[in-house]
Design an enzyme around this catalytic site. Structure first.
Site, PDB file in Angstrom:
ATOM      1  N   ASN A  22     -45.513 -31.470   3.089  1.00 58.37           N
ATOM      2  CA  ASN A  22     -45.696 -30.054   3.376  1.00 58.37           C
ATOM      3  C   ASN A  22     -46.538 -29.890   4.638  1.00 58.37           C
ATOM      4  O   ASN A  22     -46.004 -29.713   5.738  1.00 58.37           O
ATOM      5  CB  ASN A  22     -46.342 -29.376   2.151  1.00 58.37           C
ATOM      6  CG  ASN A  22     -46.506 -27.880   2.302  1.00 58.37           C
ATOM      7  OD1 ASN A  22     -46.861 -27.390   3.358  1.00 58.37           O
ATOM      8  ND2 ASN A  22     -46.238 -27.135   1.235  1.00 58.37           N
ATOM      9  N   ILE A  27     -41.860 -25.944   1.644  1.00 56.82           N
ATOM     10  CA  ILE A  27     -42.314 -24.802   2.451  1.00 56.82           C
ATOM     11  C   ILE A  27     -42.797 -23.701   1.507  1.00 56.82           C
ATOM     12  O   ILE A  27     -42.063 -23.276   0.616  1.00 56.82           O
ATOM     13  CB  ILE A  27     -41.173 -24.260   3.349  1.00 56.82           C
ATOM     14  CG1 ILE A  27     -40.633 -25.372   4.273  1.00 56.82           C
ATOM     15  CG2 ILE A  27     -41.657 -23.064   4.165  1.00 56.82           C
ATOM     16  CD1 ILE A  27     -39.497 -24.920   5.187  1.00 56.82           C
ATOM     17  N   ASP A  28     -44.041 -23.274   1.688  1.00 61.17           N
ATOM     18  CA  ASP A  28     -44.616 -22.206   0.871  1.00 61.17           C
ATOM     19  C   ASP A  28     -44.527 -20.896   1.646  1.00 61.17           C
ATOM     20  O   ASP A  28     -44.913 -20.839   2.811  1.00 61.17           O
ATOM     21  CB  ASP A  28     -46.075 -22.532   0.544  1.00 61.17           C
ATOM     22  CG  ASP A  28     -46.197 -23.821  -0.266  1.00 61.17           C
ATOM     23  OD1 ASP A  28     -45.323 -24.054  -1.129  1.00 61.17           O
ATOM     24  OD2 ASP A  28     -47.137 -24.598  -0.029  1.00 61.17           O
ATOM     25  N   VAL A  29     -44.026 -19.868   0.964  1.00 58.05           N
ATOM     26  CA  VAL A  29     -43.740 -18.614   1.661  1.00 58.05           C
ATOM     27  C   VAL A  29     -44.410 -17.421   0.961  1.00 58.05           C
ATOM     28  O   VAL A  29     -44.483 -17.377  -0.271  1.00 58.05           O
ATOM     29  CB  VAL A  29     -42.207 -18.363   1.699  1.00 58.05           C
ATOM     30  CG1 VAL A  29     -41.882 -17.154   2.561  1.00 58.05           C
ATOM     31  CG2 VAL A  29     -41.467 -19.591   2.211  1.00 58.05           C
ATOM     32  N   TYR A  76     -46.690 -20.974   4.935  1.00 59.35           N
ATOM     33  CA  TYR A  76     -48.059 -21.486   4.834  1.00 59.35           C
ATOM     34  C   TYR A  76     -48.075 -22.987   4.591  1.00 59.35           C
ATOM     35  O   TYR A  76     -47.150 -23.541   3.989  1.00 59.35           O
ATOM     36  CB  TYR A  76     -48.814 -20.783   3.696  1.00 59.35           C
ATOM     37  CG  TYR A  76     -49.215 -19.366   4.067  1.00 59.35           C
ATOM     38  CD1 TYR A  76     -50.505 -19.091   4.499  1.00 59.35           C
ATOM     39  CD2 TYR A  76     -48.283 -18.329   4.023  1.00 59.35           C
ATOM     40  CE1 TYR A  76     -50.873 -17.804   4.879  1.00 59.35           C
ATOM     41  CE2 TYR A  76     -48.626 -17.042   4.398  1.00 59.35           C
ATOM     42  CZ  TYR A  76     -49.928 -16.778   4.829  1.00 59.35           C
ATOM     43  OH  TYR A  76     -50.278 -15.519   5.211  1.00 59.35           O
TER      44      TYR A  76
END
Lengths: 265, 205
Positions: A106, A132-134, A144
């Site tokens: 990540n 992928i953090d959204v 993020y």
């Protein structure tokens, strides 16, 4: 075409397995709890793949994390992906030597792109999952890194293109807003993707019941759904969810869950 | 003793965990004497064919495995790359010879440029059982298994082929030739379908 997949994500934090709500963590129990009280083995026989993430908020202890991967892998006969704070080749190798088949990355996607390229070169793209953090803010999708703490300076579509350009084999899209909410996936993330995205997409964050899993899997841009919630599918929740998905003619792999397999002397 | 051959390539731990689950003890080893006296051999493997054969030749294990399998007729199960190594040769990273127990060759998937299918071929996929065999007993007409590979043994009606899979072209997913068998997929990563195969290998060979 490979079948669609149902994935369970275990969140690990310094010796414990966690519940997460918008990335705020709450302890659920340790490995003994997971194996004995929670009967994780039962869930493991109802999923296609397992992801184990070290989301420790303090300093990570890699060898302790890897011991936990081994303990889980002992009774899990599916591909296992693991990651969380992967910063070096050695770090990735240690995880792979602990029973994991794939590495999840990540923060390194942005901070150490050369490491990602090196991992792809050594282990192959199929071995590397980009996470992928959204967060959705008004109409904008923000990405993020660093456990949701640091904003990426690119919009969602550009960032995912950048990530794929590093050669990763899959993308795990997690919605921080929906995380732990049980309100369903942020399908809007999938709507942003077009046919130029050639790698399998895993959608995560928000599944509360089997119909959410169905909604995620039916979308033509997703190849897999993941849930990290230890309690939304407790007990027979997962076996039942899988059965219902199959009844809804989803193309999932099948096997006999109840057939007792042991070797006759 | 069932011996899982350690030659520095692949996930030996998962194979042993699956055997443990079945209640079978096994030993991970690269020791010549241990391999010679094994009741059964399992040859796992992840990585490149060329590198694998280099490791096996340089360590002297290739010779011992050949002797054990050919002379003592010790049953052997090759898994994924391990399955491919039992064939004549592969073109992965340049041409290299395999053990040659199975007379077929390994080449990269040949998909038309217009194909939407991906290489590597990864995921659970259905395997058609095309011939009665011991290894796939109890699985009916076919079952789903977990694959991850870019090279394959093309299906050309070889008599030893017992299971086939389709990924743009038909390839050999399982072969069984007497006591020599192999699976292109990972039985140790294929839920109860794979455990049944390992159980059959232990009980019926």
């Amino acid at each position: 075409m490979a079948k669609k997949r149902l994935i369970f994500t275990l969140l690990y934090n310094n010796g414990d397995f966690m519940l997460s709500r918008n990335f705020r963590l709450q302890k659920a129990g340790n490995i003994n709890w997971l194996k004995s009280n929670y009967n994780f083995k039962r869930i493991a026989f109802s999923i296609d793949e397992l992801i184990i993430l070290d989301v420790s908020r303090n300093k990570r202890n890699l060898s302790c994390f890897c011991d936990h991967i081994k303990l889980i892998a002992e009774e899990c006969f599916i591909p296992i992906a693991a990651g969380g704070g992967v910063v070096s080749l050695e770090h990735a190798r240690t995880i792979l030597n602990s029973g994991a088949d794939k590495i999840v990355v990540n923060t390194a996607l942005l901070k150490h792109p050369s490491l990602i390229k090196e991992l792809v070169k050594i282990y192959g793209s199929q071995c590397i999952i980009a996470s992928i953090d959204v967060i959705k803010k008004e109409d904008q999708l923000e990405c993020y890194i660093s456990n949701g703490m640091e904003k990426v300076n690119q919009d969602f579509c550009n960032y995912i293109k950048y990530v794929i350009s590093l050669g990763v084999g899959e993308v795990y899209l997690n919605s921080i807003d929906k995380d732990g909410s049980g309100q369903g996936y942020m399908v809007a993330l999938l709507e942003q993707l077009d046919n130029s995205v050639k790698v399998p997409i895993i959608i995560a964050g928000g599944a509360g019941n089997w119909s959410h899993l169905l909604e995620g899997l039916k979308h033509n841009m997703s190849q897999a759904v993941a849930t990290a919630n230890l309690f939304n599918f407790i007990g027979e929740g997962f076996p039942n969810a899988r059965r219902r998905l199959l009844e809804n003619s989803l193309d999932l792999a099948t096997w006999s869950v109840d057939k007792v397999v042991s070797v006759n002397d | 003793m069932i011996v899982i051959i350690d030659y520095g390539m692949g996930n030996l731990f998962s194979v042993q965990s699956a055997l443990n689950y079945l209640g079978v003890s096994s030993q991970i080893s690269s020791d010549v004497e241990v391999i010679k006296t094994a009741s059964k051999l399992i040859l796992p493997g992840v990585g490149s064919f060329y590198q694998a054969m280099e490791n096996l030749r340089k360590s002297g294990l290739a010779k011992i495995i050949t002797e054990t399998v050919v002379q003592k007729k010790t049953p052997i199960l090759g898994i994924c790359l391990g399955m491919q190594l039992l064939a004549l040769s592969s073109t992965e990273n340049g041409f290299s010879e395999g053990f040659g127990f199975i007379s077929s060759v390994i080449k990269r998937f040949e998909l038309p440029p217009s194909s939407e299918l991906k290489i590597p071929h990864v995921g659970f996929e259905y395997v058609d059982i095309v011939k009665n065999c011991k290894l796939m007993e109890g699985l009916g007409a076919g079952a789903d298994f977990y694959f991850t590979h870019s090279y394959r043994m093309k299906f050309e009606n070889q008599p030893f082929t017992v299971g086939t899979c389709l990924h743009g072209e038909n390839f050999v997913a399982v072969f069984e030739d007497g006591y020599v068998c192999g699976t292109q997929f990972h039985p140790e990563k294929s839920q109860t379908n794979g455990l049944i195969i390992l159980k059959n290998f232990i009980e019926k060979f």
